[in-house]
Each structure stands twice: as C-alpha cells, then as structure tokens.
Scaffold this active site. Structure first.
Site, mmCIF file in Angstrom:
data_model
loop_
_atom_site.group_PDB
_atom_site.id
_atom_site.type_symbol
_atom_site.label_atom_id
_atom_site.label_comp_id
_atom_site.label_asym_id
_atom_site.label_seq_id
_atom_site.Cartn_x
_atom_site.Cartn_y
_atom_site.Cartn_z
ATOM 1 N N ASP A 1 -4.111 -6.454 6.259
ATOM 2 C CA ASP A 1 -5.456 -5.970 5.933
ATOM 3 C C ASP A 1 -6.383 -7.159 5.702
ATOM 4 O OD1 ASP A 1 -7.538 -4.288 5.234
ATOM 5 O OD2 ASP A 1 -6.810 -3.890 3.204
ATOM 6 N N TYR B 1 0.809 -1.224 0.000
ATOM 7 C CA TYR B 1 0.000 0.000 0.000
ATOM 8 C C TYR B 1 0.847 1.281 0.000
ATOM 9 C CZ TYR B 1 -4.024 -3.023 1.051
ATOM 10 O OH TYR B 1 -4.990 -3.992 1.028
ATOM 11 N N ASP C 1 -1.001 -17.563 2.732
ATOM 12 C CA ASP C 1 -2.094 -18.413 2.233
ATOM 13 C C ASP C 1 -2.467 -19.468 3.278
ATOM 14 O OD1 ASP C 1 0.416 -19.532 1.819
ATOM 15 O OD2 ASP C 1 -0.036 -20.361 -0.166
ATOM 16 N N LYS D 1 5.158 -14.293 2.641
ATOM 17 C CA LYS D 1 5.329 -15.267 1.552
ATOM 18 C C LYS D 1 6.820 -15.316 1.243
ATOM 19 C CE LYS D 1 2.735 -17.240 -0.916
ATOM 20 N NZ LYS D 1 2.346 -18.682 -0.881
ATOM 21 N N ASP E 1 -9.447 -9.001 8.485
ATOM 22 C CA ASP E 1 -10.871 -9.188 8.197
ATOM 23 C C ASP E 1 -11.276 -10.649 8.400
ATOM 24 O OD1 ASP E 1 -10.942 -6.504 7.513
ATOM 25 O OD2 ASP E 1 -12.022 -6.802 5.634
HETATM 26 C C1 IPM Z 1 -8.745 -0.960 6.793
HETATM 27 C C2 IPM Z 1 -9.394 -0.473 5.545
HETATM 28 C C3 IPM Z 1 -8.445 0.531 4.969
HETATM 29 C C4 IPM Z 1 -7.334 -0.186 4.274
HETATM 30 C C5 IPM Z 1 -8.956 1.709 4.233
HETATM 31 C C6 IPM Z 1 -10.062 2.428 4.933
HETATM 32 C C7 IPM Z 1 -7.855 2.691 3.883
HETATM 33 O O1 IPM Z 1 -9.750 -1.495 4.710
HETATM 34 O O2 IPM Z 1 -8.421 -0.131 7.630
HETATM 35 O O3 IPM Z 1 -8.540 -2.158 6.923
HETATM 36 O O4 IPM Z 1 -7.455 -0.628 3.125
HETATM 37 O O5 IPM Z 1 -6.295 -0.300 4.910
HETATM 38 MN MN MN Z 2 -9.399 -3.467 5.618
#
Ligand code: IPM
Ligand code: MN
Length: 360
Positions: free
Chosen positions: A248, A137, A224, A192, A252
């Site tokens: 990230d 990123y 993975d 990885k 999730d």
């Molecule tokens: C997170 C979100 C962010 C990311 C966005 C809001 C910039 O998905 O904080 O996990 O992609 O890092």
């Molecule tokens: Mn996110």
C-alpha cells in the site's frame, strides 16, 4: 456475442465522476461488448442505509465478469473505533472475493513528467504486486482495543497467501520484457525479514517459489531501503512483491515518481474475480466540481480489459486495452488537454472527451 457484464460502483467523492468517465471511454473503445450495471455502495450509502456494501451489490459483484469502482470513503463517516467506513466497500470485496494480487503498474508515460530528474518514458516501467488479503490489514475490524488503554493489530502471513502472490509475481515477470536498466526478468521481494519472523517467513516462501522460475532473478529489498532505491534507481525494477501494508505504502510512493496518484492504476485479482479502480481515494475536497482526473480509473479500466481478455481468450479486448492506453498517452503527450494534477487545467469531462477523440 453476449456482452461481458460489468458491475460498477460509483462510490463517494470523485468516485461517480471518474467511474462514469471510464464507462464512457470503455464504451467508445469496446462498443456493445461490455454491459455496465450500476450498484450502490460506499460511505454515503452507509450513512443512509447502514450498509457500505449492500447484499445485492455484493451478489452482483460475485456474478459479474468484472467490477469497476470509482472510489469510496468520506472523512466524517467512521465507526465507533475511529476507522473509516467507506474503505470497507473495497476491503470486504477484497476479502470476500479473495482478490489476493493487487497489481499496480508504475510506468512513466509520455507527457507525465517525473519529479525525479533525468528519467525518460520507458526508463521507469515496473509493477508492484501487493499481497491483498492478509498481512497487517487482515486485522481490519478485528484488532484488540482493551479498556481504551491498549490496542493491537496482528500481522498475518500464511504459506498459501505468500505462495500464490509470489507465483503470480514470477509469472508476471516471466511475461514482461524485463527491467529497463538491464532487460533482466526480476522479482524483488520487499519485506523486513531482518526484523520480524513474519517477514522472514514471507521471504522464505518467496525463495521456495523462486526455485520453479530459474529464468527470473530473485532480488530482495527491505521496505525502508526500497523507498530510497525507488527514487535513485527506478529503472532497476521489474516486478516488486510486497506484504499488504508495505505494498500500500510503496505503491503510493511509486505513483509519486511517475506523476502522482491521479495516474496510478490498480487491478485487484484472484483466481475468479477482478476489481478495478484507481489507487487514489475519493478526494471529497474536489468532488462534484468536474476537477478530478479520470486517468487512473481509465487506465484501471484498460487493465480490466486485459484481464478479461486473458480469462476469456479474447484477443480483441487486448487490442482495445492497448488502444485505450495509447489514447491516454497520446492526449497527455500532446500537452493540450492535461489534468490539473499533472500541471494542466483540463476538467474531468474535458479529459474524457479528449481521450474518446483520440480513440476515434
Ligand atoms: C488502496 C487504498 C485502500 C487501502 C483503501 C481504499 C481500502 O488506500 O487501495 O491503496 O488502504 O488498501
Ligand atoms: Mn493506498
């Protein structure tokens, strides 16, 4: 006692509801010791003014003791390259304030059922530390799009970046009580390293840092494979450190194992600044209808109290953080006021009131 200055940014979608709810809960918990001041920012603000993170908002964030944010981003509001504008509020704060450690606890609360069979509260309790200022990123807004025929983004890994997030992770593991399975203090490096030099380097630097922490076990998992381990042996994990994009994604996934994004707290901290907001997005489909769960933002608010407590040697704030977390858990466990994403039908304001009542 002079209050802590908290800069708040409501943002877009459900951002205002969950941010205001959290302010209400934190006021209930801490009284006058926090002073909240609200600032503009986000996708809708960009559509109006051309600034997603206005100068005065950024200046206030830099000067405040901490930053509390709802969520930002609206689907139609994009740059010419197709990427979303709203995310820049967040990304710019990360990069400009050097918030290198994104701390995302994955903890199964009482009352929040795991979709994984058989796990009890206490058995899933680990923290993902996502490197937050480099990795893939780092190329945000800087990738190449050549003649509309070729596009590239570059994965950036620096020694300094890995050293500091690794050290942060080992220090965190040292303070925690260990993995639920065996009580071992453990840092799992998620990469990885088998495929790319950048990740092999990430791992090598983590190995170097690990030498200063002989009391903490170092463990490795490929990005993975860890998606399977997190489902099959979540009790094995204590602290997981990962490159930005992997962090990230797996945070999730981890949230999904303990009830979903609506309960996923997040703290983004550097050596001098801290930004606190739920790990979820702005959910425009349910915005403004009093349907959103404020739980993730409230739990992020509790993380803010803990971070302030540590920075300022303020034990009372630590106790307040405990109380907020316990109030959230008590409400969820009681089972009467439960947000929609956890199977109930409580509104955002209903959750807020129930948590405030539990605090009293
Ligand atoms: C997170 C979100 C962010 C990311 C966005 C809001 C910039 O998905 O904080 O996990 O992609 O890092
Ligand atoms: Mn996110």
């Amino acid at each position: 006692m002079t209050p802590y200055e908290i800069a708040t940014i409501d943002g877009d979608g459900i951002g205002p509801e969950v941010c205001q709810s959290t302010i209400t809960v934190l006021r209930e918990a801490c009284g006058e010791r926090l002073r909240f001041t609200s600032y503009d920012g986000g996708a809708a603000h960009y559509a109006k003014t051309g600034a997603v993170l206005p100068e005065d908002t950024y200046a206030a964030c830099r000067q405040s003791h901490a930053i509390l944010h709802g969520a930002a981003g609206l689907p139609g509001i994009t740059y010419p390259d197709g990427t979303e504008v709203g995310n820049d509020l967040h990304l710019q704060l990360r990069f400009k304030l050097d918030l290198y450690a994104n701390v995302r606890p994955i903890r199964l609360y009482r009352g929040a059922k795991s979709p994984l069979a058989g796990w009890q509260p206490g058995q899933i309790d680990y923290v993902i530390v996502r490197e937050n200022t480099e990795g893939l990123y780092a190329s945000r807004g800087a990738g190449v799009n050549l003649r509309g025929e070729l596009a590239t983004d570059t994965l950036v890994v620096t020694r300094k970046g890995v050293e500091r997030v690794a050290r942060f992770s080992f220090e965190l593991a040292r303070r925690r009580k260990g993995a639920p399975r065996d009580g071992k203090h453990r840092v799992t490096v998620c990469d990885k390293a088998n495929i790319l030099r950048s990740y092999a380097f990430f791992r090598a630097v983590c190995d170097e840092v690990a030498r200063s922490f002989p009391d903490v076990e170092i463990d490795y998992a490929y990005a993975d494979a860890i998606t399977v381990h997190m489902l099959k042996k979540p009790d094995f994990y204590d602290v997981i450190v990962a490159e930005n994009m992997f962090g990230d994604i797996i945070s999730d996934l981890g949230a999904g194992t303990v009830g979903g994004l609506g309960i996923a707290a997040s703290a983004e901290v550097g050596d001098t600044h801290g930004l606190f907001q739920g790990a979820h997005g702005s959910a425009p489909d349910i915005a403004g209808q009093n349907l959103a769960s404020p739980v993730a933002t409230i739990l992020s608010g509790a993380m803010m109290l803990r971070w302030l407590a540590e920075r300022h040697g303020d034990a009372a704030l630590n106790a307040d953080a405990d109380r907020v977390e316990q109030a959230v858990e008590a409400v969820l466990a009681q089972g009467e006021t439960v947000p929609r994403d956890l199977g109930g039908n409580a509104s955002c304001s209903g959750m807020t009131e129930a948590i405030c009542r539990a605090l009293r």
